[in-house]
Every structure is written in C-alpha cells, then in structure tokens.
Design an enzyme around this catalytic site. Structure first.
Site, mmCIF file in Angstrom:
data_model
loop_
_atom_site.group_PDB
_atom_site.id
_atom_site.type_symbol
_atom_site.label_atom_id
_atom_site.label_comp_id
_atom_site.label_asym_id
_atom_site.label_seq_id
_atom_site.Cartn_x
_atom_site.Cartn_y
_atom_site.Cartn_z
ATOM 1 N N HIS A 19 123.645 20.332 -17.613
ATOM 2 C CA HIS A 19 122.907 21.457 -17.875
ATOM 3 C C HIS A 19 123.848 22.555 -17.690
ATOM 4 O O HIS A 19 124.888 22.499 -17.284
ATOM 5 C CB HIS A 19 121.901 21.612 -16.327
ATOM 6 N N HIS A 78 123.753 26.196 -10.532
ATOM 7 C CA HIS A 78 122.711 27.251 -10.958
ATOM 8 C C HIS A 78 122.532 28.320 -10.120
ATOM 9 O O HIS A 78 121.756 29.122 -10.439
ATOM 10 C CB HIS A 78 121.478 26.443 -11.228
ATOM 11 N N ASP A 102 128.503 19.070 -16.613
ATOM 12 C CA ASP A 102 127.135 18.520 -16.035
ATOM 13 C C ASP A 102 126.202 18.690 -17.293
ATOM 14 O O ASP A 102 126.421 19.634 -18.299
ATOM 15 C CB ASP A 102 126.676 19.506 -14.936
HETATM 16 ZN ZN LIG Z 1 122.755 18.884 -14.111
#
Ligand SMILES: [Zn+2]
Length: 309
Positions: free
Chosen positions: A166, A127, A164
């Site tokens: 996300h 991220h 992942d």
């Molecule tokens: Zn994650």
C-alpha cells in the site's frame, strides 16, 4: 557486538483489534515463533525491549491534540477512528512502544549499538496522518523516526524506503515538507488508499512514488523499487535509512496482489544493506508495516533479519 538489533515490546500485543480484523495480534506472535526455528539467528541478534515514545517525540510529526486524543480514547476503553482503524484500551501503550522501537533503533545506530535493527511492532504506521489515524495506523513510526534522526542525532539527510503493497501516504504527508528527507514508496495501483501516483512528487520533489500493477513477474517489482531508490539518491547521501517493511507485498497476501517471494525479501534487504554500508556506515532501521498472512509474515521477518546481518 551484534550488528543487528531485534526490537519489540510486550505492549505491542495489547493493541486489540479483534481476531476478525486482518491486523490482529497473531501477526506479531508469528515472528518469535518463526525465529525459534532459526536458533542461530536468534542468538546472533541483539534482543532489545523498546521504550515508549514520549508526547514530545510524537509531536515531531503529529499534532499534539491528536496524540492526546489517542491517549484519552485508550484510557476511556477505546473507539474506532474509521471503519478499519481501532483504538483499544491497550493501544496507547502499543502505539507508543511501536514508535519508541524505531527511536531506540536510531539511538543504537547513531550511538554505540547495532548499526541496523528490525522493529517488530504494531499497529503499523505508514498511513497515519499528522492529525489522524488511518488504515490500521495510529502514529507514523517511521515518519516520526525521520524527524527524530534529524533533531536528536543531527542527521542531515534521511532516506525512507517503503515496500509495503500500500502507498505510504501517511509517511509522505509527515515528511514531504522537509527537503532533506526523501521518501520512496512502491505500491499496488490502483489500490488502497488511492494516493501515490508517479506524478505526485510532493511540493519539494523529494518523494518518489512507484505505482505498480498487481500480478506482474516478481523481478519487475524488485527492479522498479531499486531503480527508484537509486534515482532518489543521486547527489543525496543519506545519514541513515529507514525502511517500512510491509510484507503484504508477498504473493498470497490477503490484502495485496504483488508476487514477491522470500528470495525477493532477501534480495531487497541485501541491496538496501549494501547501499547503507556505502552511504552511512550501514545505519538502517527497519520497521514492520503490513503483512496479513501470519506464517508468511514470520518467515519473511526471519529472512529479512538474516539479510540485515
Ligand atoms: Zn500494507
């Protein structure tokens, strides 16, 4: 010569988020604990201590003023970059070791070392943005690695895959302007951080986002992921594969709603290894991202490393 390196560094335990934070140090401790129950695997791995990425290496993908800010905040004892993203006194050492592990894995893969490696690192990276941390992440370990593979090792084409739960929005931001890096991310939708629609292909159409509902039968995730990988590699033979191994896509993770099991970790890994063997002599560097049920995480890492072998 072992084919798989296990790369970590004691400093990754120095990123202190507090035990109430889901991304706590107990996650990383679960990995060697699980490995102790598999002595055969333990002895087959090439155990390596990561190096720390340099300022110049981090600047391959990050704004140098942001890199300097993280270092300074750590020196001053720490701060919070957002509600979830912590810099502690030890975070500079941890985060540079995390990125350095991926760079070390690439040095091995392109040199005389193990073709494949697993980097047991934290904080996670996918991220992190060019000029800011986000979602527990400080530096884009895999995103920096992709640029490093090109600049330092002359890789012409790099594939990054991210399972992942996300969306790897940071990785996408760090690589989407470079045509010869392709990025595949499968993630829960709608879910944190809210990006990663299938229609978001990046400005050069080198991004394959695979948003998926929570709670589907396991096989749907496996087949959607592999078919995106295969679409992304039509006419594109990577020189190395980077893998964002987030194990929060397993069933029961407190931060995700996917339903994957250990057999799926093995299957996904094996499928990526066999593709890497066909494309690029098996070069594949995997880096830990999420995974917030520590015992499950440890077991998943063991299954993942077994399949890398
Ligand atoms: Zn994650």
């Amino acid at each position: 010569m072992p084919t798989v390196a296990y790369i970590s560094h004691p400093d990754v335990g120095r990123h202190d988020t507090g035990w109430a934070h889901p991304e706590h140090v107990g996650r990383i401790r679960a990995i060697p604990r699980a490995l102790r129950y598999d002595p055969e695997l333990f002895h087959l791995l090439d155990h390596r201590e990561a190096r720390h990425a340099s300022h110049e290496e981090l600047a391959l993908a990050h704004d140098p003023t942001y890199v300097a800010m993280v270092e300074e905040l750590a020196e001053q004892g720490g701060a919070r970059l957002d509600a979830d993203t912590v810099v502690s006194a030890g975070s500079w050492a941890a985060a540079t070791a995390g990125t350095g592990a991926v760079l070390e894995g690439l040095d091995l893969a392109f040199g005389d070392g193990a073709r494949r490696s697993f980097c047991a690192v934290r904080p996670p990276g996918h991220h992190a943005l060019r000029n800011g941390g986000m979602g527990f992440c400080l530096f884009g370990n895999v995103g920096v690695g992709a640029h490093y593979a090109r600049v330092r090792h002359g890789a012409e084409r790099v594939l990054i895959v991210d399972w992942d739960v996300h969306h790897g929005n940071g990785t996408q931001a760090l690589v989407q302007d470079t045509n010869d890096i392709r990025f595949v991310s499968m993630h829960q939708w709608p879910w944190y951080p809210g990006t990663g629609a299938a229609t978001d292909r990046g400005p050069h159409a080198n991004v394959w986002n695979v948003p998926m509902e929570a709670g589907l039968a396991r096989e749907h995730y496996v087949s959607a992921f592999l078919s995106a990988v295969d679409s992304a590699t039509v006419g594109f033979v990577p020189d190395v594969v980077l893998l964002s191994a987030g194990f929060d896509s397993l069933a029961g993770d407190p931060l995700g709603g996917f339903t994957l099991e250990m057999d799926d970790v093995e299957r996904l890994t094996t499928e990526m290894v066999s593709r890497a063997e066909q494309w690029c002599g098996g070069r594949l560097v995997s880096a830990l991202e999420g995974g917030y049920a520590p015992d499950r995480l440890g077991e998943a890492c063991v299954r993942h490393m077994r399949a890398l072998l």
